[in-house]
Design an enzyme around this catalytic site. Structure first.
Site, mmCIF file in Angstrom:
data_model
loop_
_atom_site.group_PDB
_atom_site.id
_atom_site.type_symbol
_atom_site.label_atom_id
_atom_site.label_comp_id
_atom_site.label_asym_id
_atom_site.label_seq_id
_atom_site.Cartn_x
_atom_site.Cartn_y
_atom_site.Cartn_z
ATOM 1 C CG ASP A 35 -0.230 0.012 2.529
ATOM 2 O OD1 ASP A 35 1.027 -0.024 2.529
ATOM 3 O OD2 ASP A 35 -0.897 0.063 3.582
ATOM 4 C CD GLU A 37 0.711 2.366 5.947
ATOM 5 O OE1 GLU A 37 1.077 1.428 6.691
ATOM 6 O OE2 GLU A 37 -0.365 2.983 6.095
ATOM 7 N NE ARG A 94 13.307 24.367 -2.538
ATOM 8 C CZ ARG A 94 13.139 23.955 -3.793
ATOM 9 N NH1 ARG A 94 13.488 24.740 -4.778
ATOM 10 N NH2 ARG A 94 12.643 22.762 -4.042
ATOM 11 C CG HIS A 128 16.682 27.480 0.719
ATOM 12 N ND1 HIS A 128 17.304 27.912 -0.430
ATOM 13 C CD2 HIS A 128 15.626 28.320 0.910
ATOM 14 C CE1 HIS A 128 16.644 28.940 -0.931
ATOM 15 N NE2 HIS A 128 15.632 29.206 -0.129
ATOM 16 C CG ASP A 167 19.311 32.616 -5.856
ATOM 17 O OD1 ASP A 167 20.336 32.577 -5.163
ATOM 18 O OD2 ASP A 167 18.409 31.768 -5.796
ATOM 19 C CE LYS A 190 15.781 32.030 -7.884
ATOM 20 N NZ LYS A 190 16.193 30.645 -7.596
ATOM 21 N NE ARG A 192 11.242 30.515 -6.087
ATOM 22 C CZ ARG A 192 11.549 29.454 -6.819
ATOM 23 N NH1 ARG A 192 10.604 28.824 -7.488
ATOM 24 N NH2 ARG A 192 12.794 29.036 -6.895
ATOM 25 C CG ASP A 217 21.399 28.027 -6.234
ATOM 26 O OD1 ASP A 217 21.360 28.484 -5.079
ATOM 27 O OD2 ASP A 217 20.498 28.215 -7.068
HETATM 28 C C1 R5P Z 1 16.102 28.873 -4.308
HETATM 29 O O1 R5P Z 1 16.209 30.063 -4.087
HETATM 30 C C2 R5P Z 1 17.292 27.962 -4.367
HETATM 31 O O2 R5P Z 1 18.427 28.546 -3.856
HETATM 32 C C3 R5P Z 1 17.535 27.468 -5.771
HETATM 33 O O3 R5P Z 1 17.975 28.550 -6.570
HETATM 34 C C4 R5P Z 1 16.284 26.905 -6.336
HETATM 35 O O4 R5P Z 1 15.771 25.951 -5.465
HETATM 36 C C5 R5P Z 1 16.523 26.258 -7.671
HETATM 37 O O5 R5P Z 1 15.312 25.771 -8.143
HETATM 38 P P1 R5P Z 1 15.135 25.378 -9.658
HETATM 39 O O6 R5P Z 1 16.235 24.421 -10.006
HETATM 40 O O7 R5P Z 1 13.777 24.755 -9.723
HETATM 41 O O8 R5P Z 1 15.215 26.634 -10.471
#
Ligand code: R5P
Length: 292
Positions: A35, A37, A94, A128, A167, A190, A192, A217
């Site tokens: 199932d 789990e 995040r 993050h 970013d 960047k 969002r 990153d």
């Molecule tokens: C968000 O600010 C993180 O630092 C990464 O830049 C982000 O998670 C990257 O996500 P993606 O690969 O979907 O653009």
């Protein structure tokens, strides 16, 4: 001392167990019921022992989180003396704030659950948002793999390299790496959309013509951020481009997207167990843990 390599971090856990002296690496039985789990059983007597549970919580993160909770609970039930967890990728980090009305604070749910199950100390990798660690009252350690990345790239004899943060969140990391590698750094802006999740990068003269470039990153998820910056760098005459990150989640076609945009390679750590895990974080954990 006993190391339990969790289902999501089997190789990393064994590497850690081998690097630490005089520890037992516990066998783990794990499976998924029909199932869906999760089931697991730790095959060692943990009573009175210091136990290190190694389990990253990359996708499928809810499943990997459940396995983490199960291992912690099993260790507590078996009366371990102390439980230390190494969760390189801590899922939901995040979601460190409520951005829109009506949202839950998902990272807090994860931290509170881990702590309430009875963990005494937690190690994570390049989280993050450091704000997330404030949801814990137990000691926390955020490991940074920058040295390991610099060692890796120094060995490649890159041409006039420049480190680029895709970013503002990655800016400090890029600057520090550039300092360590004695080269330049720059960053991209960047934005969002909080409703659709769509990101946009602002066009910028990056001074990358005929230079090799390392994009750094914390996470690569869909690869959208990296792909957009790679395309921009390529259009400005960049040479070889490497996409580097601590947690290469590489959801769906992220790898293809990044390579098609013009990157020569994707360099991640074994926080996520994929073919892009070119850097092992086991020595980093062992070094930090042994100094405590
Ligand atoms: C968000 O600010 C993180 O630092 C990464 O830049 C982000 O998670 C990257 O996500 P993606 O690969 O979907 O653009």
């Amino acid at each position: 001392m006993i190391v339990v390599p969790g289902p999501a971090s089997q190789i990393l856990g064994v590497e850690i167990g081998k690097l630490l002296k005089n520890v037992v690496i516990a066998p783990l039985l794990f499976k998924k019921f029909p199932d869906g789990e999760a089931y697991l059983r730790i095959g060692a007597d943990l009573k009175g022992e210091e136990v290190i549970i190694v389990q990253s919580t990359y996708p499928p993160q809810d499943y990997h989180l459940m396995q983490l909770y199960q291992m912690i609970d099993a260790a507590r039930t078996a009366e371990a003396k102390k439980i230390i967890t190494f969760v390189p990728y801590l899922a939901y980090s995040r979601q460190d704030k409520t951005f829109l009305n009506g949202e839950p604070l998902s990272s807090k749910i994860v931290c509170k659950t881990i702590e309430n199950l009875g963990v005494d100390e937690i190690y994570v990798l390049d989280i993050h948002s450091e704000l997330v660690l404030d949801f814990f009252t137990i000691p926390t350690h955020n490991l940074m793999a920058l040295d390991l990345f610099c060692d890796y790239f120094n060995k490649l004899s890159l041409h006039d390299p420049i480190i680029v943060a895709p970013d503002e969140g990655a800016l400090k990391k890029a600057q520090k790496a550039a300092e360590m590698m004695n080269c330049d750094s720059t960053h991209i802006c960047k934005t969002r959309d909080r409703h659709t999740g769509e990101t946009a990068v602002t066009l910028k003269d990056m001074n990358v013509a005929n230079r090799d470039l390392i994009l750094i990153d914390d996470i690569i998820s869909t690869g959208g951020t990296m792909a957009k910056v790679i395309q921009m760098a390529k259009s400005q005459g960049a040479n070889q481009i490497y996409a580097a990150c601590s947690h290469a989640l590489l959801i769906q076609n992220a790898k293809t997207r990044i390579l098609q945009a013009g990157a020569i390679d994707i360099v991640g750590t074994n926080s996520v167990d994929t073919e892009c895990a070119k850097i092992s974080i086991a020595p980093l954990f062992v070094e930090k843990f042994s100094r405590q």
